[in-house]
Write a protein that holds these residues in place. Structure first.
Motif, PDB file in Angstrom:
ATOM      1  N   GLU A  30       0.807  -1.230   0.000  1.00  0.00           N
ATOM      2  CA  GLU A  30       0.000   0.000   0.000  1.00  0.00           C
ATOM      3  C   GLU A  30       0.843   1.285   0.000  1.00  0.00           C
ATOM      4  O   GLU A  30       0.555   2.201  -0.765  1.00  0.00           O
ATOM      5  N   PRO A  31       1.908   1.400   0.815  1.00  0.00           N
ATOM      6  CA  PRO A  31       2.723   2.629   0.750  1.00  0.00           C
ATOM      7  C   PRO A  31       3.376   2.829  -0.624  1.00  0.00           C
ATOM      8  O   PRO A  31       3.468   3.960  -1.112  1.00  0.00           O
ATOM      9  N   GLN A  32       3.804   1.748  -1.260  1.00  0.00           N
ATOM     10  CA  GLN A  32       4.397   1.867  -2.598  1.00  0.00           C
ATOM     11  C   GLN A  32       3.345   2.271  -3.623  1.00  0.00           C
ATOM     12  O   GLN A  32       3.590   3.137  -4.465  1.00  0.00           O
ATOM     13  N   VAL A  33       2.172   1.675  -3.532  1.00  0.00           N
ATOM     14  CA  VAL A  33       1.078   2.027  -4.444  1.00  0.00           C
ATOM     15  C   VAL A  33       0.743   3.509  -4.298  1.00  0.00           C
ATOM     16  O   VAL A  33       0.599   4.224  -5.300  1.00  0.00           O
ATOM     17  N   GLU A  34       0.655   3.982  -3.071  1.00  0.00           N
ATOM     18  CA  GLU A  34       0.356   5.409  -2.839  1.00  0.00           C
ATOM     19  C   GLU A  34       1.469   6.306  -3.376  1.00  0.00           C
ATOM     20  O   GLU A  34       1.210   7.372  -3.929  1.00  0.00           O
ATOM     21  N   HIS A  35       2.711   5.865  -3.210  1.00  0.00           N
ATOM     22  CA  HIS A  35       3.869   6.612  -3.718  1.00  0.00           C
ATOM     23  C   HIS A  35       3.736   6.816  -5.232  1.00  0.00           C
ATOM     24  O   HIS A  35       3.868   7.934  -5.734  1.00  0.00           O
ATOM     25  N   PHE A  36       3.439   5.744  -5.946  1.00  0.00           N
ATOM     26  CA  PHE A  36       3.332   5.844  -7.401  1.00  0.00           C
ATOM     27  C   PHE A  36       2.050   6.537  -7.845  1.00  0.00           C
ATOM     28  O   PHE A  36       2.038   7.240  -8.849  1.00  0.00           O
ATOM     29  N   ARG A  37       0.981   6.389  -7.075  1.00  0.00           N
ATOM     30  CA  ARG A  37      -0.250   7.114  -7.394  1.00  0.00           C
ATOM     31  C   ARG A  37       0.011   8.629  -7.342  1.00  0.00           C
ATOM     32  O   ARG A  37      -0.391   9.373  -8.237  1.00  0.00           O
ATOM     33  N   ARG A  38       0.709   9.058  -6.301  1.00  0.00           N
ATOM     34  CA  ARG A  38       1.032  10.490  -6.162  1.00  0.00           C
ATOM     35  C   ARG A  38       1.904  10.970  -7.323  1.00  0.00           C
ATOM     36  O   ARG A  38       1.658  12.029  -7.902  1.00  0.00           O
ATOM     37  N   ILE A  39       2.923  10.180  -7.657  1.00  0.00           N
ATOM     38  CA  ILE A  39       3.823  10.549  -8.761  1.00  0.00           C
ATOM     39  C   ILE A  39       3.024  10.697 -10.057  1.00  0.00           C
ATOM     40  O   ILE A  39       3.137  11.703 -10.762  1.00  0.00           O
ATOM     41  N   LEU A  40       2.205   9.695 -10.378  1.00  0.00           N
ATOM     42  CA  LEU A  40       1.439   9.714 -11.628  1.00  0.00           C
ATOM     43  C   LEU A  40       0.416  10.848 -11.651  1.00  0.00           C
ATOM     44  O   LEU A  40       0.276  11.544 -12.664  1.00  0.00           O
ATOM     45  N   GLU A 103      -4.908   0.638  -9.895  1.00  0.00           N
ATOM     46  CA  GLU A 103      -6.173   0.300  -9.233  1.00  0.00           C
ATOM     47  C   GLU A 103      -6.483  -1.192  -9.349  1.00  0.00           C
ATOM     48  O   GLU A 103      -7.035  -1.782  -8.425  1.00  0.00           O
ATOM     49  N   ARG A 104      -6.138  -1.797 -10.475  1.00  0.00           N
ATOM     50  CA  ARG A 104      -6.394  -3.231 -10.702  1.00  0.00           C
ATOM     51  C   ARG A 104      -5.374  -4.133 -10.018  1.00  0.00           C
ATOM     52  O   ARG A 104      -5.555  -5.345  -9.947  1.00  0.00           O
TER      53      ARG A 104
END
Length: 146
Positions: A30-40, A103-104
């Motif tokens: 989850e922290p990595q997913v959030e990191h990349f979500r913010r970047i994108l 998201e998937r």
């Protein structure tokens, strides 16, 4: 360096802190997913601001110059700007696809072989869809074919 690659790399979001690697941490947690979500998301916002700036600039600068040379120069500048925005439009589409993959739960995995792409590669190229090995093989095939 080609102008397409130059534009894309110039648009890359470098204003983030690299993800702090933790030994034994699960990949794409989850922290990595959030990191990349913010970047994108930040990258997409910045590109959208550029689109708005271009539209505003072209409206403000549009003039009907009586001198054909001045008119040609302006048309050439506008054409270059529009080509750049078209590349960025394609990049925005890639960013949206990456957000959908996120998201998937498919983000960060090579679409060719299924292995982890890697955090540092994704930070360098957040829209990457292949691991470095598969991408290298694709580029070699392209080079051989023509």
């Amino acid at each position: 360096m080609s102008s397409a690659k130059k534009t894309e790399s110039q648009a890359t979001p470098f204003s983030f802190q690299p993800y702090p690697l933790v030994e034994g941490e699960e990949y794409m947690n989850e922290p990595q997913v959030e990191h990349f979500r913010r970047i994108l998301q930040n990258w997409k916002k910045e590109l959208m601001r550029e689109v708005d700036r271009t539209v505003s600039h072209m409206q403000d600068e549009a003039a009907n110059f009586p001198d054909p040379n001045d008119r040609a120069t302006q048309e050439s500048e506008f054409s270059l700007e529009l080509r750049t925005r078209d590349r960025e439009r394609k990049l925005i589409k890639k960013i949206e696809e990456s957000l959908e993959n996120l998201e998937r739960g498919d983000y960060g995995y090579c679409e060719t072989c299924g292995i982890e792409i890697g955090l540092r590669r994704l930070e360098a190229r957040p829209t990457a869809t292949q691991c470095i090995d598969c991408k290298t093989l694709d580029e070699l095939r392209e080079k051989q074919i023509g």
